[in-house]
Design a protein around this motif. Structure first.
Motif: not given
Length: 357
Positions: A337-357, A42-50
């Motif tokens: 259209v949107s703009y965003y900054k690439e990040s490694l941030v995760t949603f901590k609890q992994q769940e099965h997802e069925d939206l992406d095809h 998590p510390k690396f993820v936050q450093q990379h985000l900054k």
């Protein structure tokens, strides 16, 4: 060959990795166990985000899933080499630390999904409260609790007789909390659009219209205390024309509205402090405004090219992206259209997802 291998100290390895894009880091997790542990830390993820990195363009369409136009509407990315499609999703909120919130309304329920476009992680959720009874747009927000570093979703539902109920989803807990706001929320007839994210410094903001087109108020939700607060909107004598929505300018909440004297010109009013508004700029723009990012409005010129218009310097810059659908808004068959900054941030609890095809 082994004599030619150079072994860098761990601190130098870390410094190099912090400069790498997300897609490279995801591949580098396979290099060694130590690199995998570092990149997931998590510390690396936050450093990379900054770290300073150029913003990423995200363009998408909202269309039906079949050629006959009979299937459910879906969000499809058009700005990536390998586009993603999210079946049934129709709206996009964000971004916050590289994360987006997608949602759709079906009958009386709202389905939503958290999404990191850089890592392609998705978490599907069902809001435990019904969809708005009267209003077209739900009062839905997404942001970070800066005290606990917990990403949260907030939704407020107005029932009959103006009875308000709210729900908050915590990514760290993986659950919803349903509650009634301690203070009565303001009466409103419309939730106005936000150009880009309406999240700022631990709070999410909505621009609400009251009984007529000159009666506006701001409602904020602080993710730390999980409390709503009403902020006085601009004076009725200021807002002679329809306000179009909220945006962030100079790290302040601001409102975009039509100019009083000309419907071809716009005013931007910034919230200086609670109840105090200041007009910061008036400008003319003849093309549709898609979003706002870093003091710039992202708009479209006649040849369907995306441009950035800086309201402070009055300068325009081509962004190198062209699509015929840019002249229309996504919900009407065009492009969002949107703009965003690439990040490694995760949603901590992994769940099965069925939206992406």
């Amino acid at each position: 060959m082994d004599d030619c291998v150079v072994h860098f100290p761990e601190d130098i390895q870390k410094d190099i990795l912090l400069r790498c894009p997300v897609k490279s880091l995801l591949r580098f997790k396979c290099v060694s166990k130590s690199w995998c542990a570092l990149i997931k830390n998590p510390k690396f993820v936050q450093q990379h985000l900054k770290n300073s990195s150029p913003p990423q363009l995200l363009a998408y369409t909202v269309g039906t899933s079949d050629d006959a136009g009979q299937g459910p509407r879906s969000i499809t990315l058009i700005s990536e080499e390998n586009p993603q499609t999210f079946k049934g999703m129709t709206h996009l909120i964000g971004s916050v630390d590289g994360l987006f919130l997608m949602y759709r309304t079906i009958d009386t329920m709202i389905s939503c999904a958290l999404w990191n476009p850089a890592t392609r992680e998705v978490r599907s959720l069902q809001i435990p409260l019904p969809a708005p009874i009267i209003f077209d747009a739900p009062m839905l927000g997404f942001g970070l609790d800066p005290v606990t570093n917990d990403y949260k979703i907030v939704y407020s539902h107005c029932g009959y007789w103006r009875k308000y109920t709210a729900s908050v989803y915590s990514c760290s807990r993986g659950s919803w909390r349903i509650f009634e706001p301690k203070e009565p929320l303001p009466f409103y007839t419309d939730v106005k659009h936000s150009f880009g994210t309406a999240y700022l410094n631990g709070s999410y903001y909505w621009l609400l219209r009251g009984g007529d087109h000159r009666n506006y108020t701001i409602l904020s939700f602080e993710f730390g205390s999980e409390m709503f607060e009403e902020i006085e909107g601009p004076d009725r004598n200021i807002v002679y024309t329809f306000a179009l929505g909220l945006m962030l300018i100079d790290d302040s909440i601001a409102m975009l509205k039509y100019n009083t004297c000309s419907m071809l010109a716009y005013d931007i009013w910034a919230l200086i402090q609670p109840g105090v508004w200041n007009k910061i700029v008036t400008f003319e723009l003849f093309t549709p405004i898609k979003t706002c990012y870093d003091n710039s409005l992202i708009t479209v010129v006649k040849d369907s090219q995306l441009v950035s218009y800086n309201v402070r310097t009055n300068s325009m810059r081509y962004l190198g992206f062209q699509h015929s659908g840019l002249s229309k808004y996504a919900i009407f068959g065009g492009c969002g259209v949107s703009y965003y900054k690439e990040s490694l941030v995760t949603f901590k609890q992994q769940e099965h997802e069925d939206l992406d095809h």
